[in-house]
Each structure stands twice: as structure tokens, then as C-alpha cells.
Design a protein around this motif. Structure first.
Motif, PDB file in Angstrom:
ATOM      1  N   PRO A   1       0.796  -1.227   0.000  1.00  0.00           N
ATOM      2  CA  PRO A   1       0.000   0.000   0.000  1.00  0.00           C
ATOM      3  C   PRO A   1       0.832   1.283   0.000  1.00  0.00           C
ATOM      4  O   PRO A   1       0.289   2.373  -0.138  1.00  0.00           O
ATOM      5  CB  PRO A   1      -0.802  -0.112   1.299  1.00  0.00           C
ATOM      6  CG  PRO A   1       0.113  -0.871   2.209  1.00  0.00           C
ATOM      7  CD  PRO A   1       0.834  -1.855   1.313  1.00  0.00           C
ATOM      8  N   ARG A   2       2.163   1.145   0.141  1.00  0.00           N
ATOM      9  CA  ARG A   2       2.989   2.347   0.210  1.00  0.00           C
ATOM     10  C   ARG A   2       3.044   3.049  -1.141  1.00  0.00           C
ATOM     11  O   ARG A   2       3.072   2.409  -2.183  1.00  0.00           O
ATOM     12  CB  ARG A   2       4.396   2.003   0.681  1.00  0.00           C
ATOM     13  CG  ARG A   2       4.413   1.477   2.118  1.00  0.00           C
ATOM     14  CD  ARG A   2       5.763   1.012   2.510  1.00  0.00           C
ATOM     15  NE  ARG A   2       6.068  -0.220   1.772  1.00  0.00           N
ATOM     16  CZ  ARG A   2       7.136  -0.961   1.985  1.00  0.00           C
ATOM     17  NH1 ARG A   2       8.014  -0.609   2.880  1.00  0.00           N
ATOM     18  NH2 ARG A   2       7.329  -2.061   1.283  1.00  0.00           N
ATOM     19  N   VAL A   3       3.098   4.361  -1.099  1.00  0.00           N
ATOM     20  CA  VAL A   3       3.219   5.176  -2.305  1.00  0.00           C
ATOM     21  C   VAL A   3       4.682   5.574  -2.448  1.00  0.00           C
ATOM     22  O   VAL A   3       5.241   6.205  -1.555  1.00  0.00           O
ATOM     23  CB  VAL A   3       2.322   6.438  -2.218  1.00  0.00           C
ATOM     24  CG1 VAL A   3       2.515   7.322  -3.428  1.00  0.00           C
ATOM     25  CG2 VAL A   3       0.860   6.027  -2.060  1.00  0.00           C
ATOM     26  N   ASN A   4       5.290   5.166  -3.541  1.00  0.00           N
ATOM     27  CA  ASN A   4       6.702   5.470  -3.784  1.00  0.00           C
ATOM     28  C   ASN A   4       6.828   6.269  -5.068  1.00  0.00           C
ATOM     29  O   ASN A   4       7.090   5.718  -6.129  1.00  0.00           O
ATOM     30  CB  ASN A   4       7.521   4.171  -3.885  1.00  0.00           C
ATOM     31  CG  ASN A   4       7.554   3.435  -2.573  1.00  0.00           C
ATOM     32  OD1 ASN A   4       7.869   4.024  -1.547  1.00  0.00           O
ATOM     33  ND2 ASN A   4       7.207   2.171  -2.584  1.00  0.00           N
ATOM     34  N   ARG A   5       6.612   7.563  -4.967  1.00  0.00           N
ATOM     35  CA  ARG A   5       6.724   8.441  -6.129  1.00  0.00           C
ATOM     36  C   ARG A   5       7.744   9.530  -5.831  1.00  0.00           C
ATOM     37  O   ARG A   5       7.958   9.904  -4.678  1.00  0.00           O
ATOM     38  CB  ARG A   5       5.366   9.073  -6.444  1.00  0.00           C
ATOM     39  CG  ARG A   5       4.357   8.016  -6.918  1.00  0.00           C
ATOM     40  CD  ARG A   5       3.010   8.590  -7.219  1.00  0.00           C
ATOM     41  NE  ARG A   5       3.076   9.617  -8.241  1.00  0.00           N
ATOM     42  CZ  ARG A   5       2.066  10.450  -8.475  1.00  0.00           C
ATOM     43  NH1 ARG A   5       0.946  10.369  -7.780  1.00  0.00           N
ATOM     44  NH2 ARG A   5       2.168  11.361  -9.412  1.00  0.00           N
ATOM     45  N   SER A   6       8.349  10.024  -6.867  1.00  0.00           N
ATOM     46  CA  SER A   6       9.398  11.034  -6.718  1.00  0.00           C
ATOM     47  C   SER A   6       8.814  12.395  -6.353  1.00  0.00           C
ATOM     48  O   SER A   6       7.730  12.771  -6.799  1.00  0.00           O
ATOM     49  CB  SER A   6      10.170  11.183  -8.034  1.00  0.00           C
ATOM     50  OG  SER A   6      10.786   9.978  -8.368  1.00  0.00           O
ATOM     51  N   VAL A   7       9.582  13.126  -5.567  1.00  0.00           N
ATOM     52  CA  VAL A   7       9.238  14.501  -5.214  1.00  0.00           C
ATOM     53  C   VAL A   7       9.438  15.367  -6.452  1.00  0.00           C
ATOM     54  O   VAL A   7      10.357  15.147  -7.248  1.00  0.00           O
ATOM     55  CB  VAL A   7      10.132  14.987  -4.047  1.00  0.00           C
ATOM     56  CG1 VAL A   7       9.996  16.473  -3.816  1.00  0.00           C
ATOM     57  CG2 VAL A   7       9.808  14.206  -2.788  1.00  0.00           C
ATOM     58  N   ILE A   8       8.556  16.334  -6.640  1.00  0.00           N
ATOM     59  CA  ILE A   8       8.622  17.256  -7.781  1.00  0.00           C
ATOM     60  C   ILE A   8       8.994  18.627  -7.245  1.00  0.00           C
ATOM     61  O   ILE A   8       8.397  19.111  -6.283  1.00  0.00           O
ATOM     62  CB  ILE A   8       7.254  17.315  -8.497  1.00  0.00           C
ATOM     63  CG1 ILE A   8       6.853  15.924  -8.980  1.00  0.00           C
ATOM     64  CG2 ILE A   8       7.280  18.323  -9.640  1.00  0.00           C
ATOM     65  CD1 ILE A   8       5.379  15.773  -9.262  1.00  0.00           C
TER      66      ILE A   8
ATOM     67  N   THR B   1      -0.543   9.915  -3.276  1.00  0.00           N
ATOM     68  CA  THR B   1      -1.414   8.884  -3.845  1.00  0.00           C
ATOM     69  C   THR B   1      -0.717   8.267  -5.043  1.00  0.00           C
ATOM     70  O   THR B   1       0.131   8.901  -5.669  1.00  0.00           O
ATOM     71  CB  THR B   1      -2.769   9.478  -4.275  1.00  0.00           C
ATOM     72  OG1 THR B   1      -2.544  10.651  -5.054  1.00  0.00           O
ATOM     73  CG2 THR B   1      -3.637   9.822  -3.079  1.00  0.00           C
ATOM     74  N   PRO B   2      -1.068   7.032  -5.385  1.00  0.00           N
ATOM     75  CA  PRO B   2      -0.440   6.384  -6.546  1.00  0.00           C
ATOM     76  C   PRO B   2      -0.766   7.112  -7.844  1.00  0.00           C
ATOM     77  O   PRO B   2      -1.803   7.770  -7.960  1.00  0.00           O
ATOM     78  CB  PRO B   2      -1.050   4.977  -6.559  1.00  0.00           C
ATOM     79  CG  PRO B   2      -1.631   4.775  -5.211  1.00  0.00           C
ATOM     80  CD  PRO B   2      -1.990   6.125  -4.688  1.00  0.00           C
ATOM     81  N   GLU B   3       0.115   6.972  -8.824  1.00  0.00           N
ATOM     82  CA  GLU B   3      -0.095   7.516 -10.164  1.00  0.00           C
ATOM     83  C   GLU B   3      -1.426   7.001 -10.701  1.00  0.00           C
ATOM     84  O   GLU B   3      -1.755   5.832 -10.555  1.00  0.00           O
ATOM     85  CB  GLU B   3       1.040   7.042 -11.072  1.00  0.00           C
ATOM     86  CG  GLU B   3       1.016   7.637 -12.448  1.00  0.00           C
ATOM     87  CD  GLU B   3       1.786   8.938 -12.523  1.00  0.00           C
ATOM     88  OE1 GLU B   3       1.351   9.808 -13.284  1.00  0.00           O
ATOM     89  OE2 GLU B   3       2.798   9.069 -11.833  1.00  0.00           O
ATOM     90  N   GLY B   4      -2.224   7.885 -11.288  1.00  0.00           N
ATOM     91  CA  GLY B   4      -3.481   7.479 -11.906  1.00  0.00           C
ATOM     92  C   GLY B   4      -4.658   7.382 -10.960  1.00  0.00           C
ATOM     93  O   GLY B   4      -5.736   6.943 -11.365  1.00  0.00           O
ATOM     94  N   SER B   5      -4.498   7.776  -9.704  1.00  0.00           N
ATOM     95  CA  SER B   5      -5.623   7.737  -8.770  1.00  0.00           C
ATOM     96  C   SER B   5      -6.709   8.706  -9.225  1.00  0.00           C
ATOM     97  O   SER B   5      -6.403   9.769  -9.757  1.00  0.00           O
ATOM     98  CB  SER B   5      -5.173   8.140  -7.364  1.00  0.00           C
ATOM     99  OG  SER B   5      -4.335   7.174  -6.817  1.00  0.00           O
ATOM    100  N   PRO B   6      -7.987   8.365  -8.995  1.00  0.00           N
ATOM    101  CA  PRO B   6      -9.061   9.282  -9.401  1.00  0.00           C
ATOM    102  C   PRO B   6      -9.056  10.581  -8.602  1.00  0.00           C
ATOM    103  O   PRO B   6      -9.451  11.619  -9.093  1.00  0.00           O
ATOM    104  CB  PRO B   6     -10.335   8.479  -9.153  1.00  0.00           C
ATOM    105  CG  PRO B   6      -9.944   7.380  -8.232  1.00  0.00           C
ATOM    106  CD  PRO B   6      -8.478   7.136  -8.416  1.00  0.00           C
ATOM    107  N   VAL B   7      -8.600  10.507  -7.365  1.00  0.00           N
ATOM    108  CA  VAL B   7      -8.427  11.686  -6.528  1.00  0.00           C
ATOM    109  C   VAL B   7      -6.953  11.709  -6.152  1.00  0.00           C
ATOM    110  O   VAL B   7      -6.382  10.697  -5.776  1.00  0.00           O
ATOM    111  CB  VAL B   7      -9.314  11.617  -5.265  1.00  0.00           C
ATOM    112  CG1 VAL B   7      -9.033  12.786  -4.342  1.00  0.00           C
ATOM    113  CG2 VAL B   7     -10.779  11.565  -5.636  1.00  0.00           C
TER     114      VAL B   7
END
Length: 183
Positions: free
Chosen positions: A74-81, A92-98
């Protein structure tokens, strides 16, 4: 690569062998070369629906049989922008509706350009003070305050005072583009 997807080839090979079928028998009936099937089973060829659908039909299995349905991390591992003086951390994960972000705004001396886009935004100030310019309003929100607005109203945000402001921002896909992509 996703751990489940990385095992598709090995599962495919095991199912084929359990059924007592050769590479040539399965490849021929699935309309592909023996080399392609061999590379797919060994993980040297990436699995695609175009390759897997005829194979699943031949083997009498479902696509789901090739990918384990184990627990999803369930962890979200996305890069900081980092953009326009902001630090945007996707929550939230890439492609989440919200979409939810933690955004750090730095203090700015220059006036901000008001922007307009489709959608709604909800925000909550975690720390510092946030300047929210919303249409004709120029508001200062403090830690613990929240706001919701239609993003078709011209708006801009920045830190107020001499220190950064951190917020949680929740928005739809239109808001994501405005926060994370350059103009």
C-alpha cells in the motif's frame, strides 16, 4: 518491474510443463515462434496482452492465473517534484481518481500569476501561513485551516510571512496537471 509481472514467464513455463506440452506445440498453436515463447518464459521478453491472450487460450487458463493475487504493497513510492519554488510530494499512486499532495510553498516577494483550470481543490494548512489569492479575495490561512474552491475561479498560492507553508492538497486530474507540469 512489478514482482508479480516478473514471474509471468516462470508461471507460464510451469503450467506448460505440467500439461506435458512442448515449446513448439504451444508456440505453434498460439501463432508465435518457439524463440518468442522461450524468451517470454525465461523473462528475456516482456509479457504483453498480444502474446499472453493466445497462450492462455491454448493452456486453458486465465490471465489472473499468471499473476499472483498476493497482498499489494500500500505504500506510495513516487518522486518529489520541484517546480516554481514548490516542493510537491505525491501522496497517492499515479493514476488515482483523486490525487493528494503535500506541497511546501516558499515565501515570494513577486506577485503570482492567477491561474484557472477545470476542477476543485481542497487544501489543509499543516504549518506556516498560506496566502490564497482567490478571485478578488486575498486570504491568509494559518496552520489548521482548510479551504475548498472551484479552480475555475482565478487563484494562486504562496507562503505568507517569512517562512515556508506546508499544505495537504486534494484535487482531480486537472489540478494534478496544474501542480506538477510546467506551463
Amino acid at each position: 518491474m512489478d514482482a508479480g509481472l516478473s514471474q509471468v514467464g516462470a508461471r507460464l513455463r510451469a503450467i506448460r510443463q505440467d500439461r506435458g506440452l512442448t515449446l513448439e506445440e504451444v508456440a505453434t498453436s498460439a501463432g508465435m515462434s518457439v524463440s518468442t515463447l522461450s524468451r517470454l518464459e525465461s523473462g528475456k521478453r516482456q509479457a504483453s496482452l498480444e502474446l499472453l491472450l493466445p497462450l492462455t487460450r491454448k493452456l486453458g487458463i486465465r490471465l489472473d492465473d499468471l499473476v499472483p493475487s498476493g497482498p499489494v504493497d500500500p505504500r506510495v513510492n513516487r518522486s518529489v517534484i520541484r517546480r516554481d519554488g514548490m516542493i510537491i510530494t505525491p501522496l497517492t499512486p499515479e493514476g488515482s481518481p483523486v490525487n493528494t499532495f503535500k506541497i511546501t510553498y516558499q515565501p515570494r516577494s513577486e506577485a503570482l500569476e492567477l491561474r484557472v483550470h477545470d476542477g476543485y481543490e481542497w487544501l489543509y494548512v499543516l504549518s506556516g501561513k498560506l496566502r490564497l489569492q482567490l478571485g478578488e479575495q486575498d486570504l491568509i490561512l494559518s496552520s489548521g485551516e482548510a479551504a475548498e474552491f472551484d479552480t475555475r475561479t482565478p487563484h494562486a498560492m504562496s507562503a505568507a510571512g517569512g517562512r515556508p507553508a506546508q499544505i495537504i492538497s486534494i484535487c482531480n486530474e486537472s489540478g494534478v496537471r496544474m501542480h506538477t507540469h510546467t506551463a
